[in-house]
Scaffold this motif. Structure first.
Motif, PDB file in Angstrom:
ATOM      1  N   ARG A  51      65.423   6.943   0.994  1.00  0.00           N
ATOM      2  CA  ARG A  51      64.019   7.291   1.268  1.00  0.00           C
ATOM      3  C   ARG A  51      63.742   7.397   2.759  1.00  0.00           C
ATOM      4  O   ARG A  51      62.743   7.997   3.172  1.00  0.00           O
ATOM      5  CB  ARG A  51      63.084   6.260   0.631  1.00  0.00           C
ATOM      6  CG  ARG A  51      63.175   6.225  -0.900  1.00  0.00           C
ATOM      7  CD  ARG A  51      62.436   5.043  -1.457  1.00  0.00           C
ATOM      8  NE  ARG A  51      63.064   3.817  -0.913  1.00  0.00           N
ATOM      9  CZ  ARG A  51      62.554   2.617  -1.014  1.00  0.00           C
ATOM     10  NH1 ARG A  51      61.404   2.429  -1.624  1.00  0.00           N
ATOM     11  NH2 ARG A  51      63.178   1.573  -0.514  1.00  0.00           N
ATOM     12  N   GLN A  52      64.636   6.823   3.575  1.00  0.00           N
ATOM     13  CA  GLN A  52      64.470   6.867   5.021  1.00  0.00           C
ATOM     14  C   GLN A  52      65.167   8.067   5.664  1.00  0.00           C
ATOM     15  O   GLN A  52      65.273   8.143   6.877  1.00  0.00           O
ATOM     16  CB  GLN A  52      65.017   5.580   5.643  1.00  0.00           C
ATOM     17  CG  GLN A  52      64.292   4.345   5.196  1.00  0.00           C
ATOM     18  CD  GLN A  52      62.826   4.364   5.595  1.00  0.00           C
ATOM     19  OE1 GLN A  52      62.479   4.703   6.710  1.00  0.00           O
ATOM     20  NE2 GLN A  52      61.958   4.019   4.667  1.00  0.00           N
ATOM     21  N   ARG A  54      65.914  12.442   5.744  1.00  0.00           N
ATOM     22  CA  ARG A  54      65.543  13.806   5.400  1.00  0.00           C
ATOM     23  C   ARG A  54      66.824  14.620   5.451  1.00  0.00           C
ATOM     24  O   ARG A  54      67.784  14.263   6.134  1.00  0.00           O
ATOM     25  CB  ARG A  54      64.507  14.380   6.372  1.00  0.00           C
ATOM     26  CG  ARG A  54      63.186  13.635   6.368  1.00  0.00           C
ATOM     27  CD  ARG A  54      62.493  13.723   4.998  1.00  0.00           C
ATOM     28  NE  ARG A  54      61.277  12.938   4.969  1.00  0.00           N
ATOM     29  CZ  ARG A  54      61.172  11.708   4.495  1.00  0.00           C
ATOM     30  NH1 ARG A  54      62.234  11.092   4.013  1.00  0.00           N
ATOM     31  NH2 ARG A  54      60.023  11.069   4.496  1.00  0.00           N
ATOM     32  N   ALA A  56      68.567  18.801   5.281  1.00  0.00           N
ATOM     33  CA  ALA A  56      68.424  20.254   5.329  1.00  0.00           C
ATOM     34  C   ALA A  56      69.724  20.850   4.805  1.00  0.00           C
ATOM     35  O   ALA A  56      70.818  20.375   5.148  1.00  0.00           O
ATOM     36  CB  ALA A  56      68.150  20.735   6.736  1.00  0.00           C
ATOM     37  N   PHE A  61      64.774  22.742   5.016  1.00  0.00           N
ATOM     38  CA  PHE A  61      64.487  21.410   4.499  1.00  0.00           C
ATOM     39  C   PHE A  61      64.807  21.365   3.013  1.00  0.00           C
ATOM     40  O   PHE A  61      64.571  22.337   2.287  1.00  0.00           O
ATOM     41  CB  PHE A  61      63.021  21.036   4.721  1.00  0.00           C
ATOM     42  CG  PHE A  61      62.723  20.651   6.139  1.00  0.00           C
ATOM     43  CD1 PHE A  61      63.183  19.449   6.662  1.00  0.00           C
ATOM     44  CD2 PHE A  61      61.999  21.493   6.960  1.00  0.00           C
ATOM     45  CE1 PHE A  61      62.918  19.090   7.979  1.00  0.00           C
ATOM     46  CE2 PHE A  61      61.720  21.146   8.278  1.00  0.00           C
ATOM     47  CZ  PHE A  61      62.185  19.948   8.785  1.00  0.00           C
ATOM     48  N   THR A  63      65.042  18.871  -0.731  1.00  0.00           N
ATOM     49  CA  THR A  63      64.683  17.701  -1.526  1.00  0.00           C
ATOM     50  C   THR A  63      65.957  17.110  -2.132  1.00  0.00           C
ATOM     51  O   THR A  63      67.005  17.768  -2.135  1.00  0.00           O
ATOM     52  CB  THR A  63      63.700  18.091  -2.639  1.00  0.00           C
ATOM     53  OG1 THR A  63      64.317  19.079  -3.463  1.00  0.00           O
ATOM     54  CG2 THR A  63      62.395  18.639  -2.050  1.00  0.00           C
ATOM     55  N   PRO A  79      63.026  10.888   9.252  1.00  0.00           N
ATOM     56  CA  PRO A  79      61.785  11.654   9.158  1.00  0.00           C
ATOM     57  C   PRO A  79      61.261  12.020  10.546  1.00  0.00           C
ATOM     58  O   PRO A  79      61.378  11.229  11.482  1.00  0.00           O
ATOM     59  CB  PRO A  79      60.816  10.708   8.455  1.00  0.00           C
ATOM     60  CG  PRO A  79      61.689   9.742   7.737  1.00  0.00           C
ATOM     61  CD  PRO A  79      62.927   9.605   8.574  1.00  0.00           C
TER      62      PRO A  79
END
Length: 83
Positions: A51-52, A54, A56, A61, A63, A79
């Motif tokens: 969760r910490q 991100r 690409a 970007f 998910t 993030p």
């Protein structure tokens, strides 16, 4: 697959980038994170709390359910905040 690491993710992994060949069952970003976490203690630390992070995929970007495949470039970074 080329993996790029930025900021504290890079510091924990100890690499700026690496080329990897994940097993066939790794089909998305979440699966890639889980697999990368098994590669070394530094990877385990960097990917301990997804969760910490991100991600690409091919500079877009992504998910956790974003598909990944051989030949992709996947970047991991904290993030981004701005002001």
């Amino acid at each position: 697959m080329k993996i790029l690491y930025f900021a504290w993710v890079r510091q924990r992994v100890g690499l700026a980038e690496e080329d990897v060949a994940p097993p066939a069952e790794v089909r998305d970003v979440a699966g890639l994170i889980a697999w990368l976490a098994t590669r070394s203690p530094g990877h385990a630390s960097a990917f301990a709390d997804p969760r910490q992070l991100r991600a690409a995929v091919n500079q877009d970007f992504a998910t956790p359910d974003q598909a990944v495949a051989a030949g992709d470039e996947v970047a991991f970074f904290p993030p981004v905040t701005g002001g």
